[in-house]
Write an enzyme that holds these catalytic residues in place. Structure first.
Site, mmCIF file in Angstrom:
data_model
loop_
_atom_site.group_PDB
_atom_site.id
_atom_site.type_symbol
_atom_site.label_atom_id
_atom_site.label_comp_id
_atom_site.label_asym_id
_atom_site.label_seq_id
_atom_site.Cartn_x
_atom_site.Cartn_y
_atom_site.Cartn_z
ATOM 1 C CG PHE A 127 -1.754 1.008 1.589
ATOM 2 C CD1 PHE A 127 -2.940 1.064 1.315
ATOM 3 C CD2 PHE A 127 -1.019 1.933 2.725
ATOM 4 C CE1 PHE A 127 -3.651 2.287 1.697
ATOM 5 C CE2 PHE A 127 -1.817 2.895 3.204
ATOM 6 C CZ PHE A 127 -3.119 3.053 2.616
ATOM 7 N N PRO A 132 9.178 10.487 -0.453
ATOM 8 C CG PRO A 132 11.074 10.204 -1.641
ATOM 9 C CD PRO A 132 9.716 10.041 -1.778
ATOM 10 C CB SER A 136 1.865 14.131 8.037
ATOM 11 O OG SER A 136 2.343 13.366 8.822
ATOM 12 N NE ARG A 282 18.455 -8.856 38.998
ATOM 13 C CZ ARG A 282 19.502 -9.206 38.668
ATOM 14 N NH1 ARG A 282 19.747 -10.419 38.361
ATOM 15 N NH2 ARG A 282 20.495 -8.246 38.803
ATOM 16 C CG HIS A 352 13.592 -7.121 31.348
ATOM 17 N ND1 HIS A 352 12.293 -6.764 31.375
ATOM 18 C CD2 HIS A 352 13.777 -8.588 31.017
ATOM 19 C CE1 HIS A 352 11.564 -7.838 30.928
ATOM 20 N NE2 HIS A 352 12.439 -8.955 30.667
ATOM 21 N N GLY A 353 16.071 -4.187 34.050
ATOM 22 C CA GLY A 353 17.230 -3.741 34.623
ATOM 23 C C GLY A 353 18.454 -3.736 33.506
ATOM 24 N N GLY A 354 19.375 -4.096 33.896
ATOM 25 C CA GLY A 354 20.544 -4.256 32.735
ATOM 26 C C GLY A 354 20.300 -5.183 31.781
ATOM 27 C CD GLU A 377 -1.779 2.041 8.563
ATOM 28 O OE1 GLU A 377 -1.045 2.557 7.477
ATOM 29 O OE2 GLU A 377 -1.568 0.828 8.817
ATOM 30 C CB THR A 379 2.327 10.903 13.601
ATOM 31 O OG1 THR A 379 1.710 12.267 13.197
ATOM 32 C CG2 THR A 379 3.473 10.645 12.610
HETATM 33 C C1 LIG Z 1 8.565 1.164 8.899
HETATM 34 C C2 LIG Z 1 7.690 2.124 8.203
HETATM 35 C C3 LIG Z 1 6.823 1.490 7.317
HETATM 36 C C4 LIG Z 1 5.970 2.255 6.721
HETATM 37 N N1 LIG Z 1 4.970 1.898 5.701
HETATM 38 C C5 LIG Z 1 4.254 2.640 5.005
HETATM 39 C C6 LIG Z 1 3.325 1.789 3.937
HETATM 40 O O1 LIG Z 1 3.505 0.787 3.638
HETATM 41 N N2 LIG Z 1 2.984 2.843 3.145
HETATM 42 C C7 LIG Z 1 2.905 4.120 3.165
HETATM 43 O O2 LIG Z 1 2.577 4.756 2.504
HETATM 44 N N3 LIG Z 1 3.698 4.763 4.198
HETATM 45 C C8 LIG Z 1 4.339 4.076 4.829
HETATM 46 N N4 LIG Z 1 4.942 4.490 5.817
HETATM 47 C C9 LIG Z 1 5.192 5.973 6.094
HETATM 48 C C10 LIG Z 1 4.611 6.436 7.212
HETATM 49 O O3 LIG Z 1 3.164 6.599 7.056
HETATM 50 C C11 LIG Z 1 4.892 7.985 7.405
HETATM 51 O O4 LIG Z 1 6.352 7.917 7.897
HETATM 52 C C12 LIG Z 1 4.109 8.670 8.416
HETATM 53 O O5 LIG Z 1 2.704 9.192 7.947
HETATM 54 C C13 LIG Z 1 4.854 10.086 8.960
HETATM 55 O O6 LIG Z 1 4.920 10.910 7.821
HETATM 56 P P1 LIG Z 1 6.577 11.465 7.657
HETATM 57 O O7 LIG Z 1 7.569 10.348 7.824
HETATM 58 O O8 LIG Z 1 6.709 11.963 6.261
HETATM 59 O O9 LIG Z 1 6.466 12.527 8.584
HETATM 60 P P2 LIG Z 1 6.229 13.957 8.574
HETATM 61 O O10 LIG Z 1 4.862 14.061 7.959
HETATM 62 O O11 LIG Z 1 7.317 14.950 7.724
HETATM 63 O O12 LIG Z 1 5.939 14.355 10.050
HETATM 64 C C14 LIG Z 1 7.403 14.910 10.830
HETATM 65 C C15 LIG Z 1 6.749 15.274 12.237
HETATM 66 O O13 LIG Z 1 5.898 16.486 12.185
HETATM 67 C C16 LIG Z 1 4.466 16.063 12.608
HETATM 68 N N5 LIG Z 1 3.581 16.773 11.921
HETATM 69 C C17 LIG Z 1 3.285 16.858 10.598
HETATM 70 N N6 LIG Z 1 2.329 17.515 10.216
HETATM 71 C C18 LIG Z 1 1.684 18.151 11.212
HETATM 72 C C19 LIG Z 1 0.753 18.986 11.660
HETATM 73 N N7 LIG Z 1 0.024 19.484 10.880
HETATM 74 N N8 LIG Z 1 0.826 19.356 12.908
HETATM 75 C C20 LIG Z 1 1.502 18.948 13.984
HETATM 76 N N9 LIG Z 1 2.504 18.178 13.907
HETATM 77 C C21 LIG Z 1 2.478 17.865 12.654
HETATM 78 C C22 LIG Z 1 4.416 14.518 12.762
HETATM 79 O O14 LIG Z 1 3.275 14.041 13.591
HETATM 80 C C23 LIG Z 1 5.867 14.206 12.711
HETATM 81 O O15 LIG Z 1 6.150 14.204 14.227
HETATM 82 C C24 LIG Z 1 6.084 3.735 6.859
HETATM 83 C C25 LIG Z 1 7.048 4.354 7.935
HETATM 84 C C26 LIG Z 1 7.722 3.503 8.502
HETATM 85 C C27 LIG Z 1 8.815 4.227 9.367
#
Ligand SMILES: Cc1cc2nc3c(=O)[nH]c(=O)nc-3n(C[C@H](O)[C@H](O)[C@H](O)COP(=O)(O)OP(=O)(O)OC[C@H]3O[C@@H](n4cnc5c(N)ncnc54)[C@H](O)[C@@H]3O)c2cc1C
Length: 399
Positions: A127, A132, A136, A282, A352-354, A377, A379
């Site tokens: 999905f 890059p 969000s 422990r 679990h300590g150390g 899904e 933050t």
């Molecule tokens: C291991 C892993 C697996 C993943 N798998 C998938 C996948 O299968 N498919 C997919 O599409 N994506 C996937 N993701 C991506 C994931 O959904 C995004 O990393 C996540 O949505 C956050 O986006 P970002 O990393 O660009 O952070 P950003 O959007 O850049 O956010 C950076 C920080 O700013 C905060 N922030 C952003 N906007 C606001 C706002 N308006 N107000 C306040 N705070 C804000 C965020 O909460 C965060 O703390 C995956 C990520 C990881 C790490």
């Protein structure tokens, strides 16, 4: 038998299925999780066994060869699997979201083509919304599909963070399509892209460059996806019509949130079990550490959070099963379950300590896995935006 994380009103079939999954987790997942994680090895044997058990088709209706189970049953199975090794639940999560989206929004032809093979796990879904430059702020995606002759489309762009990006052979990809509608949301489309498994060029114009190295959440592959003039057709648009992609993806993410909450519940439960066991063996200052009230209080705090998260997750799943909106409840469940999980894992680590810092102990692995649930899904901040906006509808300004 723990009184934590019990669920009222389950049918005999649900209880039997969950019993089977629990047995599978205890016997086939927990004993190998440490070794596979340390080697960052894909759990092929476990995946094959899950295919045989029908887990890839849990929520796919029987007419398409699945088990036709509810979101609640699915979430309870996921909770159990995550208790064993959380990344295994990640292997089925994106597959489940894509199958759900096809079932809910696909054309009849797409359902007939994909769902029977998804039910057996022959076709496995990834999905892809994130890029890059954004995660969000989904409306800001840059990957673009441009229409050509007849029903042809060409997709170009770069996608990021695809869970199961190399092991899946179907990817639901959100792209921009300039349809001239007001607002970015109506100018987005979901394409279903067939590809082969593996790295390199996996279909015409579809490259999976390599695995992203991660702090935890190992075993399951996470990749980029480069689309360079990928030629496709209107037939591969989810639902057959452009412009609906954003809403389809958000619907998928909504069930995905229940799923992430369930994973957090399972991981927290395992951390709790490990913490309680360690505290009871422990000794310090002449007694078991559980007999120091500070540790007993930790256990009480952890148990309360493990229980509360489970009940929130169950409520969100049941609402969706009743056909009702669950944006608020799924947001609350995902937010609280992920935060509670991180907290419970941290507390178990301290108990679990150390030894918690040693790779020999499961809690070290779990400590690196929990943060992923704070991100996937959406933050915490994104959940709070959803919860806040949704709840304010119930409190209109008076006068
Ligand atoms: C291991 C892993 C697996 C993943 N798998 C998938 C996948 O299968 N498919 C997919 O599409 N994506 C996937 N993701 C991506 C994931 O959904 C995004 O990393 C996540 O949505 C956050 O986006 P970002 O990393 O660009 O952070 P950003 O959007 O850049 O956010 C950076 C920080 O700013 C905060 N922030 C952003 N906007 C606001 C706002 N308006 N107000 C306040 N705070 C804000 C965020 O909460 C965060 O703390 C995956 C990520 C990881 C790490």
């Amino acid at each position: 038998m723990s009184r934590l994380q019990t669920t009222d009103g389950l049918t005999e079939e649900q209880v039997d299925l969950l019993g089977l999954v629990k047995e599978f987790v205890d016997e086939q997942i927990i004993p190998v999780a440490q070794e596979l994680e340390h080697a960052d090895e894909y759990p092929q044997k476990i995946v094959d066994q899950m295919k045989e058990m029908g887990i890839f088709g849990l929520m796919i209706p029987e007419e398409f060869g699945g088990l036709g189970e509810s979101l609640l049953t699915y979430a309870l199975c996921v909770e159990e699997i995550a208790r064993g090794w959380m990344p295994v639940s990640g292997i089925i999560n994106t597959h489940f979201i894509v199958a759900y989206m096809i079932l809910k929004h696909g054309t009849e032809e797409q359902k007939q083509h994909y769902l029977p093979k998804m039910a057996t796990g022959e076709i496995r879904g990834a999905f892809s919304m994130s890029e890059p430059g954004l995660g969000s702020d989904v409306a800001g995606i840059k990957t673009k599909a441009v229409p050509g002759e007849g029903d042809e489309w060409t997709i170009t762009g770069q996608k990021m963070w695809l869970t199961n990006g190399s092991t899946a052979n179907l990817v639901a990809v959100l792209v921009k399509t300039d349809l001239g509608h007001d607002g970015a949301h109506k100018n987005m489309t979901t394409f279903l892209i067939d590809k082969t498994e593996g790295f390199g060029e996996t279909a015409q114009g579809v490259t999976v460059p390599g695995k992203i190295e991660k702090m935890g959440y190992k075993g399951v592959d996470t990749t980029e996806l480069i689309l360079e003039g990928h030629k496709t057709s209107t037939g591969q648009i989810l639902g057959g019509e452009p412009g609906k992609g954003f809403y389809q993806m958000m619907d998928g993410v909504e069930v995905g949130r229940v799923n992430v909450a369930a994973r957090a519940c399972g991981l927290a439960m395992r951390a709790f079990e490990l913490g309680v066991a360690y505290a009871q063996q422990r000794e310090t200052f002449g007694k078991k550490i559980v007999d120091h009230q500070a540790i007993l209080f930790r256990i009480a705090d952890m148990a309360s959070k493990v229980e509360a998260a489970h009940q929130l997750m169950v409520k969100a799943a049941r609402l969706k099963d009743k056909g009702e909106r669950n944006d608020l409840e799924a947001g609350i469940a995902k937010y609280m379950a992920a935060e509670y999980c991180a907290d419970v894992v941290g507390q178990s680590f301290r108990i679990h300590g150390g030894f918690g810092y040693s790779k020999e102990y499961e809690i070290e692995r779990i400590y690196r896995e929990a943060p992923m649930l704070l991100i996937g899904e959406g933050t915490a901040e994104i959940q709070k935006m959803i919860i806040g906006k949704s709840i304010l509808k119930d409190y209109p300004v008076k006068g």
